[in-house]
Structure formats: C-alpha cells, structure tokens
Design a protein around this motif. Sequence first.
Motif, PDB file in Angstrom:
ATOM      1  N   ALA A  94       0.861  -1.186   0.000  1.00 23.16           N
ATOM      2  CA  ALA A  94       0.000   0.000   0.000  1.00 23.16           C
ATOM      3  C   ALA A  94       0.896   1.234   0.000  1.00 23.16           C
ATOM      4  CB  ALA A  94      -0.905  -0.015   1.227  1.00 23.16           C
ATOM      5  N   ASP A  95       0.361   2.338  -0.476  1.00 23.15           N
ATOM      6  CA  ASP A  95       1.141   3.572  -0.520  1.00 23.15           C
ATOM      7  C   ASP A  95       1.349   4.150   0.876  1.00 23.15           C
ATOM      8  OD1 ASP A  95       1.255   3.389  -3.269  1.00 23.15           O
ATOM      9  OD2 ASP A  95      -0.475   4.691  -3.591  1.00 23.15           O
ATOM     10  N   LEU A  96       0.399   3.903   1.765  1.00 25.90           N
ATOM     11  CA  LEU A  96       0.476   4.491   3.095  1.00 25.90           C
ATOM     12  C   LEU A  96       1.306   3.626   4.030  1.00 25.90           C
ATOM     13  CD1 LEU A  96      -3.208   5.684   3.481  1.00 25.90           C
ATOM     14  CD2 LEU A  96      -1.214   7.029   2.846  1.00 25.90           C
ATOM     15  N   LYS A  97       2.061   4.280   4.896  1.00 24.23           N
ATOM     16  CA  LYS A  97       2.912   3.556   5.831  1.00 24.23           C
ATOM     17  C   LYS A  97       2.923   4.280   7.179  1.00 24.23           C
ATOM     18  CE  LYS A  97       6.932   5.801   3.735  1.00 24.23           C
ATOM     19  NZ  LYS A  97       6.126   6.694   2.909  1.00 24.23           N
ATOM     20  N   LYS A  98       3.657   3.714   8.115  1.00 20.98           N
ATOM     21  CA  LYS A  98       3.756   4.268   9.461  1.00 20.98           C
ATOM     22  C   LYS A  98       4.113   5.755   9.417  1.00 20.98           C
ATOM     23  CE  LYS A  98       7.494   4.430  11.552  1.00 20.98           C
ATOM     24  NZ  LYS A  98       8.793   4.280  12.222  1.00 20.98           N
ATOM     25  N   GLY A  99       3.368   6.540  10.193  1.00 16.75           N
ATOM     26  CA  GLY A  99       3.633   7.964  10.282  1.00 16.75           C
ATOM     27  C   GLY A  99       2.867   8.806   9.284  1.00 16.75           C
ATOM     28  N   ASP A 100       2.346   8.177   8.235  1.00 14.16           N
ATOM     29  CA  ASP A 100       1.547   8.917   7.254  1.00 14.16           C
ATOM     30  C   ASP A 100       0.196   9.286   7.848  1.00 14.16           C
ATOM     31  OD1 ASP A 100       3.507   8.691   5.331  1.00 14.16           O
ATOM     32  OD2 ASP A 100       2.543   7.035   4.259  1.00 14.16           O
ATOM     33  N   GLY A 101      -0.410  10.313   7.295  1.00  7.98           N
ATOM     34  CA  GLY A 101      -1.757  10.675   7.709  1.00  7.98           C
ATOM     35  C   GLY A 101      -2.741   9.654   7.153  1.00  7.98           C
ATOM     36  N   ALA A 102      -3.674   9.227   7.972  1.00  9.46           N
ATOM     37  CA  ALA A 102      -4.696   8.269   7.535  1.00  9.46           C
ATOM     38  C   ALA A 102      -5.868   9.053   6.955  1.00  9.46           C
ATOM     39  CB  ALA A 102      -5.171   7.421   8.707  1.00  9.46           C
ATOM     40  N   PRO A 103      -6.254   8.777   5.717  1.00  9.34           N
ATOM     41  CA  PRO A 103      -7.386   9.504   5.130  1.00  9.34           C
ATOM     42  C   PRO A 103      -8.670   9.292   5.943  1.00  9.34           C
ATOM     43  CG  PRO A 103      -6.184   8.304   3.441  1.00  9.34           C
ATOM     44  CD  PRO A 103      -5.678   7.816   4.764  1.00  9.34           C
ATOM     45  N   ASP A 104      -9.274  10.382   6.375  1.00 10.15           N
ATOM     46  CA  ASP A 104     -10.566  10.268   7.051  1.00 10.15           C
ATOM     47  C   ASP A 104     -11.612   9.916   6.008  1.00 10.15           C
ATOM     48  OD1 ASP A 104     -10.080  10.719   9.796  1.00 10.15           O
ATOM     49  OD2 ASP A 104      -9.895  12.876   9.445  1.00 10.15           O
ATOM     50  N   PHE A 105     -12.613   9.187   6.409  1.00 13.54           N
ATOM     51  CA  PHE A 105     -13.675   8.859   5.467  1.00 13.54           C
ATOM     52  C   PHE A 105     -15.007   8.746   6.189  1.00 13.54           C
ATOM     53  CE2 PHE A 105     -11.943   4.752   6.880  1.00 13.54           C
ATOM     54  CZ  PHE A 105     -13.086   4.040   7.210  1.00 13.54           C
ATOM     55  N   GLU A 106     -16.045   8.965   5.422  1.00 17.11           N
ATOM     56  CA  GLU A 106     -17.411   8.754   5.897  1.00 17.11           C
ATOM     57  C   GLU A 106     -18.039   7.756   4.945  1.00 17.11           C
ATOM     58  OE1 GLU A 106     -19.307  12.555   5.995  1.00 17.11           O
ATOM     59  OE2 GLU A 106     -18.119  13.261   7.682  1.00 17.11           O
ATOM     60  N   ALA A 107     -18.804   6.838   5.467  1.00 14.23           N
ATOM     61  CA  ALA A 107     -19.403   5.808   4.615  1.00 14.23           C
ATOM     62  C   ALA A 107     -20.652   5.246   5.271  1.00 14.23           C
ATOM     63  CB  ALA A 107     -18.403   4.680   4.377  1.00 14.23           C
ATOM     64  N   TYR A 129      -6.394   4.625   0.589  1.00 12.58           N
ATOM     65  CA  TYR A 129      -5.401   3.960   1.433  1.00 12.58           C
ATOM     66  C   TYR A 129      -4.335   3.241   0.600  1.00 12.58           C
ATOM     67  CZ  TYR A 129      -7.532   5.069   5.901  1.00 12.58           C
ATOM     68  OH  TYR A 129      -7.980   5.739   7.012  1.00 12.58           O
ATOM     69  N   GLY A 130      -4.330   3.500  -0.715  1.00 12.53           N
ATOM     70  CA  GLY A 130      -3.314   2.914  -1.570  1.00 12.53           C
ATOM     71  C   GLY A 130      -3.571   1.478  -1.953  1.00 12.53           C
ATOM     72  N   LEU A 131      -4.812   1.017  -1.771  1.00 13.22           N
ATOM     73  CA  LEU A 131      -5.161  -0.363  -2.107  1.00 13.22           C
ATOM     74  C   LEU A 131      -5.917  -0.394  -3.433  1.00 13.22           C
ATOM     75  CD1 LEU A 131      -6.403  -1.435   1.439  1.00 13.22           C
ATOM     76  CD2 LEU A 131      -4.134  -1.794   0.448  1.00 13.22           C
ATOM     77  N   THR A 132      -5.707  -1.431  -4.200  1.00 16.27           N
ATOM     78  CA  THR A 132      -6.388  -1.541  -5.488  1.00 16.27           C
ATOM     79  C   THR A 132      -7.467  -2.618  -5.433  1.00 16.27           C
ATOM     80  OG1 THR A 132      -4.703  -3.108  -6.275  1.00 16.27           O
ATOM     81  CG2 THR A 132      -4.368  -0.786  -6.792  1.00 16.27           C
ATOM     82  N   VAL A 133      -8.419  -2.490  -6.347  1.00 13.20           N
ATOM     83  CA  VAL A 133      -9.518  -3.448  -6.437  1.00 13.20           C
ATOM     84  C   VAL A 133      -9.183  -4.495  -7.498  1.00 13.20           C
ATOM     85  CG1 VAL A 133     -11.945  -3.737  -7.032  1.00 13.20           C
ATOM     86  CG2 VAL A 133     -11.221  -1.732  -5.718  1.00 13.20           C
ATOM     87  N   ASP A 134      -9.293  -5.757  -7.115  1.00 19.66           N
ATOM     88  CA  ASP A 134      -9.059  -6.861  -8.041  1.00 19.66           C
ATOM     89  C   ASP A 134     -10.406  -7.280  -8.625  1.00 19.66           C
ATOM     90  OD1 ASP A 134      -8.438  -9.156  -9.412  1.00 19.66           O
ATOM     91  OD2 ASP A 134      -7.703 -10.263  -7.670  1.00 19.66           O
ATOM     92  N   GLU A 135     -10.655  -6.878  -9.868  1.00 20.99           N
ATOM     93  CA  GLU A 135     -11.939  -7.166 -10.520  1.00 20.99           C
ATOM     94  C   GLU A 135     -12.047  -8.616 -10.987  1.00 20.99           C
ATOM     95  OE1 GLU A 135     -14.306  -5.130 -10.441  1.00 20.99           O
ATOM     96  OE2 GLU A 135     -13.517  -3.100 -10.347  1.00 20.99           O
ATOM     97  N   SER A 136     -10.931  -9.336 -11.032  1.00 22.85           N
ATOM     98  CA  SER A 136     -10.950 -10.711 -11.535  1.00 22.85           C
ATOM     99  C   SER A 136     -11.702 -11.669 -10.616  1.00 22.85           C
ATOM    100  CB  SER A 136      -9.519 -11.230 -11.751  1.00 22.85           C
ATOM    101  OG  SER A 136      -8.866 -11.440 -10.505  1.00 22.85           O
ATOM    102  N   THR A 137     -11.997 -11.225  -9.402  1.00 31.51           N
ATOM    103  CA  THR A 137     -12.685 -12.107  -8.448  1.00 31.51           C
ATOM    104  C   THR A 137     -14.210 -11.996  -8.520  1.00 31.51           C
ATOM    105  OG1 THR A 137     -12.505 -10.441  -6.711  1.00 31.51           O
ATOM    106  CG2 THR A 137     -10.722 -12.057  -6.855  1.00 31.51           C
ATOM    107  N   ILE A 138     -14.706 -11.125  -9.386  1.00 31.35           N
ATOM    108  CA  ILE A 138     -16.163 -10.986  -9.543  1.00 31.35           C
ATOM    109  C   ILE A 138     -16.743 -12.326 -10.010  1.00 31.35           C
ATOM    110  CG2 ILE A 138     -18.015  -9.868 -10.855  1.00 31.35           C
ATOM    111  CD1 ILE A 138     -16.224  -7.387 -11.045  1.00 31.35           C
ATOM    112  N   GLY A 139     -17.846 -12.736  -9.383  1.00 30.62           N
ATOM    113  CA  GLY A 139     -18.506 -13.981  -9.784  1.00 30.62           C
ATOM    114  C   GLY A 139     -18.173 -15.172  -8.907  1.00 30.62           C
ATOM    115  N   ARG A 140     -17.192 -15.001  -7.989  1.00 28.01           N
ATOM    116  CA  ARG A 140     -16.883 -16.101  -7.068  1.00 28.01           C
ATOM    117  C   ARG A 140     -18.061 -16.331  -6.134  1.00 28.01           C
ATOM    118  NH1 ARG A 140     -15.187 -11.353  -5.494  1.00 28.01           N
ATOM    119  NH2 ARG A 140     -14.819 -10.747  -3.329  1.00 28.01           N
TER     120      ARG A 140
END
Length: 199
Positions: free
Chosen positions: A22-35, A130-141
Amino acid sequence: MMKRLLPGCLLSSMIIFTAVAADLKKGDGAPDFEAQASFGGKPFAYSLKESRAKGPVVVYFYPTAYGRGCSVQAHTFAVNHDKFTAAGATIVGVSLDSIDRLNEFSADPNYCASKFPVASDVNGRIANAYGLTVDESTIGRKDVRGVQVDHGSIARTTFIVTPDGKIAAALGGLKPAENVAKALEAVEQLAALSKKISE
C-alpha cells in the motif's frame, strides 16, 4: 500543553509489523472517510474522524462478507472485541460489499456478531485512498453460503489509526486470525505507551 501533545507524537512512531503493498505507511496521515456502514444489522453513517476522536481505530480492509478467510477474520475480531475495547480501540471493517450484504454479515452471530461496524465501499474510493487496489478478476466467485459475489476484492490489509489521525501500524500478507492477533498487539502497545506517558 506539551504533555498533551506527546502521546500523539509518540503513538505515531510505532513500528510496522508487516510490510504491505500500500502507498500508506507508518507515520503517514490516515485519510478520514465517511461511509454507509452496518452495525448489528442496521445501517448508519460511519465517520472515521468521529471514531478516532475516542481512541485508536483498527481499520481493516477485507475481500468480501462471507468470504472464507473474511469469515474467520470477522469472527476472530468479534471474539476478541473486549480485548480491543480494553486497549481503548474500536474496529471498523471495510469492503466492497453492498449495505444489504453487510446488514446480514454484521448481525450474523457466527461472524461480526453485532460487535463492530462494517462499512460499504462499493466504488473502492476508501480503498484507493489507502493505496489499495480493487481486483476485478474475483467478480462472480461464491461465498461460503454459495451466494455469488458481484464485486471485486481488496487485499486483506489492516491499518491502526491513532487519535491524531496517523498510521501507527500497517498489516498485510497475513492469515486472517494472525492479522487480528497483530492488530491487537499493536493497540495494546499503544495503550501501554499512552499509560506510560501519562504517569
């Protein structure tokens, strides 16, 4: 005033237990989110900013509700919920699941067991932040119930976010139960450090 600032600074300097892709590591600011999230089968508006104002937050990303490993992870978090609470931490799960799937998962006594909320990130916006990517190849499992999953997946990755909005630890590449154990270890270290500073 200086004594007040010290805990946040020192808590942010914790080690990373396991490197994550992931792009984010120790000491980095954590993106706030609402969901939109679900707790005990009921949807509500979740805010990371509001949650971290009360103490450290374990933000854990997982592939899907009712996934094989995800079910183990959710159950392990639920079983150990009191230990996280004792360390002053809260937990929130994040996946690409719809709120309907999460309403079932959050209330299921075999999984989240109404112990902590799970947030819906259907478009992957939070994961991407958070620097994470979505793996679309798992759709349909199919999940453990035999129900087809209509979305991709996010790699199992956990971030410990401090009250001042910094990442204290990032955990990835671990088996589900081990991920939870390392997250608990991280928040217990934060609690011990905070106690030491305040003495």
